[in-house]
Design an enzyme around this catalytic site. Sequence first.
Site, PDB file in Angstrom:
ATOM      1  N   PRO A   2       0.815  -1.225   0.000  1.00 51.18           N
ATOM      2  CA  PRO A   2       0.000   0.000   0.000  1.00 51.18           C
ATOM      3  C   PRO A   2       0.847   1.275   0.000  1.00 51.18           C
ATOM      4  O   PRO A   2       0.499   2.259  -0.633  1.00 51.18           O
ATOM      5  CB  PRO A   2      -0.834  -0.130   1.284  1.00 51.18           C
ATOM      6  CG  PRO A   2      -0.961  -1.601   1.501  1.00 51.18           C
ATOM      7  CD  PRO A   2       0.325  -2.192   1.022  1.00 51.18           C
ATOM      8  N   SER A  47       6.382   2.018  -6.997  1.00 51.18           N
ATOM      9  CA  SER A  47       7.567   2.212  -7.845  1.00 51.18           C
ATOM     10  C   SER A  47       8.849   2.063  -7.026  1.00 51.18           C
ATOM     11  O   SER A  47       9.865   1.574  -7.517  1.00 51.18           O
ATOM     12  CB  SER A  47       7.535   3.615  -8.461  1.00 51.18           C
ATOM     13  OG  SER A  47       6.320   3.828  -9.107  1.00 51.18           O
ATOM     14  N   GLY A 105     -15.456   7.183 -34.245  1.00 52.83           N
ATOM     15  CA  GLY A 105     -16.487   8.146 -33.855  1.00 52.83           C
ATOM     16  C   GLY A 105     -17.229   7.657 -32.620  1.00 52.83           C
ATOM     17  O   GLY A 105     -16.614   7.065 -31.713  1.00 52.83           O
ATOM     18  N   GLU A 112       4.601  -3.045 -13.513  1.00 54.84           N
ATOM     19  CA  GLU A 112       5.955  -3.563 -13.804  1.00 54.84           C
ATOM     20  C   GLU A 112       6.910  -2.414 -14.155  1.00 54.84           C
ATOM     21  O   GLU A 112       7.752  -2.536 -15.041  1.00 54.84           O
ATOM     22  CB  GLU A 112       5.905  -4.641 -14.896  1.00 54.84           C
ATOM     23  CG  GLU A 112       5.171  -5.870 -14.381  1.00 54.84           C
ATOM     24  CD  GLU A 112       5.224  -7.054 -15.302  1.00 54.84           C
ATOM     25  OE1 GLU A 112       6.283  -7.284 -15.912  1.00 54.84           O
ATOM     26  OE2 GLU A 112       4.207  -7.756 -15.395  1.00 54.84           O
ATOM     27  N   GLY A 113       6.736  -1.315 -13.459  1.00 51.09           N
ATOM     28  CA  GLY A 113       7.582  -0.131 -13.671  1.00 51.09           C
ATOM     29  C   GLY A 113       6.878   0.866 -14.565  1.00 51.09           C
ATOM     30  O   GLY A 113       6.734   0.640 -15.767  1.00 51.09           O
ATOM     31  N   SER A 173       6.138   4.294 -16.788  1.00 50.11           N
ATOM     32  CA  SER A 173       6.961   4.847 -17.882  1.00 50.11           C
ATOM     33  C   SER A 173       8.091   5.729 -17.348  1.00 50.11           C
ATOM     34  O   SER A 173       9.208   5.702 -17.868  1.00 50.11           O
ATOM     35  CB  SER A 173       6.080   5.658 -18.841  1.00 50.11           C
ATOM     36  OG  SER A 173       5.200   4.788 -19.512  1.00 50.11           O
TER      37      SER A 173
HETATM   38  C1  LIG Z   1      -3.786  -3.600 -13.008  1.00 52.28           C
HETATM   39  C2  LIG Z   1      -2.610  -3.687 -12.105  1.00 52.28           C
HETATM   40  C3  LIG Z   1      -2.042  -4.921 -11.811  1.00 52.28           C
HETATM   41  C4  LIG Z   1      -0.954  -5.012 -10.932  1.00 52.28           C
HETATM   42  N1  LIG Z   1      -0.438  -6.235 -10.615  1.00 52.28           N
HETATM   43  C5  LIG Z   1       0.570  -6.330  -9.714  1.00 52.28           C
HETATM   44  C6  LIG Z   1       1.068  -7.601  -9.282  1.00 52.28           C
HETATM   45  O1  LIG Z   1       0.612  -8.653  -9.743  1.00 52.28           O
HETATM   46  N2  LIG Z   1       2.054  -7.633  -8.356  1.00 52.28           N
HETATM   47  C7  LIG Z   1       2.596  -6.502  -7.816  1.00 52.28           C
HETATM   48  O2  LIG Z   1       3.497  -6.613  -6.991  1.00 52.28           O
HETATM   49  N3  LIG Z   1       2.157  -5.279  -8.195  1.00 52.28           N
HETATM   50  C8  LIG Z   1       1.156  -5.168  -9.126  1.00 52.28           C
HETATM   51  N4  LIG Z   1       0.678  -3.935  -9.505  1.00 52.28           N
HETATM   52  C9  LIG Z   1       1.228  -2.744  -8.889  1.00 52.28           C
HETATM   53  C10 LIG Z   1       2.094  -1.925  -9.824  1.00 52.28           C
HETATM   54  O3  LIG Z   1       3.311  -2.568 -10.073  1.00 52.28           O
HETATM   55  C11 LIG Z   1       2.234  -0.526  -9.210  1.00 52.28           C
HETATM   56  O4  LIG Z   1       0.979   0.114  -9.338  1.00 52.28           O
HETATM   57  C12 LIG Z   1       3.322   0.285  -9.881  1.00 52.28           C
HETATM   58  O5  LIG Z   1       4.597  -0.216  -9.579  1.00 52.28           O
HETATM   59  C13 LIG Z   1       3.246   1.759  -9.460  1.00 52.28           C
HETATM   60  O6  LIG Z   1       3.229   1.837  -8.078  1.00 52.28           O
HETATM   61  P1  LIG Z   1       2.111   2.748  -7.344  1.00 52.28           P
HETATM   62  O7  LIG Z   1       0.776   2.397  -7.885  1.00 52.28           O
HETATM   63  O8  LIG Z   1       2.330   2.632  -5.897  1.00 52.28           O
HETATM   64  O9  LIG Z   1       2.428   4.203  -7.810  1.00 52.28           O
HETATM   65  P2  LIG Z   1       3.581   5.163  -7.221  1.00 52.28           P
HETATM   66  O10 LIG Z   1       4.832   4.419  -7.012  1.00 52.28           O
HETATM   67  O11 LIG Z   1       3.019   5.936  -6.088  1.00 52.28           O
HETATM   68  O12 LIG Z   1       3.786   6.132  -8.467  1.00 52.28           O
HETATM   69  C14 LIG Z   1       2.726   7.006  -8.898  1.00 52.28           C
HETATM   70  C15 LIG Z   1       3.189   7.670 -10.177  1.00 52.28           C
HETATM   71  O13 LIG Z   1       4.320   8.470  -9.896  1.00 52.28           O
HETATM   72  C16 LIG Z   1       5.178   8.511 -11.017  1.00 52.28           C
HETATM   73  N5  LIG Z   1       6.512   8.032 -10.626  1.00 52.28           N
HETATM   74  C17 LIG Z   1       6.807   6.927  -9.938  1.00 52.28           C
HETATM   75  N6  LIG Z   1       8.153   6.779  -9.807  1.00 52.28           N
HETATM   76  C18 LIG Z   1       8.703   7.850 -10.416  1.00 52.28           C
HETATM   77  C19 LIG Z   1      10.044   8.288 -10.630  1.00 52.28           C
HETATM   78  N7  LIG Z   1      11.086   7.568 -10.177  1.00 52.28           N
HETATM   79  N8  LIG Z   1      10.242   9.436 -11.312  1.00 52.28           N
HETATM   80  C20 LIG Z   1       9.192  10.162 -11.766  1.00 52.28           C
HETATM   81  N9  LIG Z   1       7.908   9.799 -11.610  1.00 52.28           N
HETATM   82  C21 LIG Z   1       7.660   8.662 -10.938  1.00 52.28           C
HETATM   83  C22 LIG Z   1       4.553   7.615 -12.084  1.00 52.28           C
HETATM   84  O14 LIG Z   1       3.773   8.389 -12.978  1.00 52.28           O
HETATM   85  C23 LIG Z   1       3.653   6.704 -11.272  1.00 52.28           C
HETATM   86  O15 LIG Z   1       2.591   6.175 -12.028  1.00 52.28           O
HETATM   87  C24 LIG Z   1      -0.401  -3.825 -10.384  1.00 52.28           C
HETATM   88  C25 LIG Z   1      -0.963  -2.579 -10.709  1.00 52.28           C
HETATM   89  C26 LIG Z   1      -2.050  -2.494 -11.550  1.00 52.28           C
HETATM   90  C27 LIG Z   1      -2.617  -1.141 -11.866  1.00 52.28           C
END
Ligand SMILES: Cc1cc2nc3c(=O)[nH]c(=O)nc-3n(C[C@H](O)[C@H](O)[C@H](O)COP(=O)(O)OP(=O)(O)OC[C@H]3O[C@@H](n4cnc5c(N)ncnc54)[C@H](O)[C@@H]3O)c2cc1C
Length: 372
Positions: A122, A126, A328, A352-353, A355
């Site tokens: 939670p 990233s 459309g 998985e990371g 963009s």
């Molecule tokens: C449909 C779905 C399936 C998933 N399945 C799995 C799974 O099976 N197992 C698992 O472990 N996880 C899973 N995830 C989690 C996913 O890997 C995370 O959502 C992702 O790593 C981003 O973490 P976060 O949501 O906490 O966003 P945060 O880490 O809070 O990041 C939010 C945003 O901040 C920006 N950001 C982040 N890092 C940087 C940086 N270094 N520099 C600049 N900007 C940045 C990006 O725009 C990012 O989207 C899943 C997510 C989704 C949506």
Amino acid sequence: MTGWLGWPFFEERHRVLADCVERWCAGRDFSHGRDVDAACRTLVADLGGAGLLQPCIEPDVRSLAISRATLAAHSGLADFAFAMQGLGSGAIAIAGSEAQRAQWLPEVAVGKAIAAFALTEPETGSDAANIAMSARREGGGWRLSGEKSYISNGTIADVLTVFARTGGEGHAGISAFIVRGDAPGLTVAERIRVIAPHPLARLRFEEVPAELIGQPEQGFRIAMQTLNRFRVSVAAAALGFARRALAEAIAFTSTRKLGKATLADNAVTQAGLAEMALGNDAAALLIARAAWAQDTQPGDPRRAAAMAKLHATESAQKVIDMAVQLHGGAGVTCGVKVEELYREIRALRIYEGASEVQRQIIARDLVREHRG
Ligand SMILES: Cc1cc2nc3c(=O)[nH]c(=O)nc-3n(C[C@H](O)[C@H](O)[C@H](O)COP(=O)(O)OP(=O)(O)OC[C@H]3O[C@@H](n4cnc5c(N)ncnc54)[C@H](O)[C@@H]3O)c2cc1C
């Protein structure tokens, strides 16, 4: 849809595989009801029964990419069901003991055991090096406590690879574990509903028994090795979605009337179609290079994998958006294929990371190379 298979990155066995997956997809009705857990279980069992999950437990990245590009062109959920068997068992395939590999990989490959990969928490997505889930030794085993969030297959997994902290701060203190889906103390704290439905959950771990994979404190390396392989396959799934979007756009604009001609005869439409095809082929080339390099070349696969994921997912989003635009009103109508693709593609730019993380990986590697 399979023109890239003639490129020198691929071998005859890849063409045979693509043909098998395409034939399996062609004969199938992918529509499903609201119960995505049940739909996913059926897909895993059927893919396994057809022998199509074998690439999930083998090291050949090109086979993963071809399977996902083909499946995604037909069904996002089928691609998801396939991908999670590989991602969820990747740590076992990469670093598991002989006994762990023998216990789980054959079951995963025939679709009898559903797999999940649990890294995200939670408070930590990233920034995966800072996960908080704790692992403590008990007798000959380990007990895990904490929460994992956004875990694909979290509601239905038979086996989970879980990353938890055994040592100090940062990536050096993380270890990898196997947890059984029916382990005592493991509960679904919340089902998470996303725009392209699949089984997704927040999981609570309360003193859950776990088995170490590999050596203690090697977990982050194992997770990154797994992700390097599967990031290329995420790119391939994006390509599958984007190719389907282009095919749908060509079919629609070729029959949709615009005055006395069709939309496809219009120069502005044609420019859009050309951009879509260009985006798809550029993505395919980056994916083929990254997969081929991991399969056949020594060296660090990170930059090529990050480039493939970054470009393929960002480009697919644009391609699919253009397909929606060309349709459309029909493009935003629930149940129309491009509307489904529009929802399917979005999460691939995040998981998985994200963009931004891929850009960071590429830039850091460039600077490291420059500094020698
Ligand atoms: C449909 C779905 C399936 C998933 N399945 C799995 C799974 O099976 N197992 C698992 O472990 N996880 C899973 N995830 C989690 C996913 O890997 C995370 O959502 C992702 O790593 C981003 O973490 P976060 O949501 O906490 O966003 P945060 O880490 O809070 O990041 C939010 C945003 O901040 C920006 N950001 C982040 N890092 C940087 C940086 N270094 N520099 C600049 N900007 C940045 C990006 O725009 C990012 O989207 C899943 C997510 C989704 C949506």
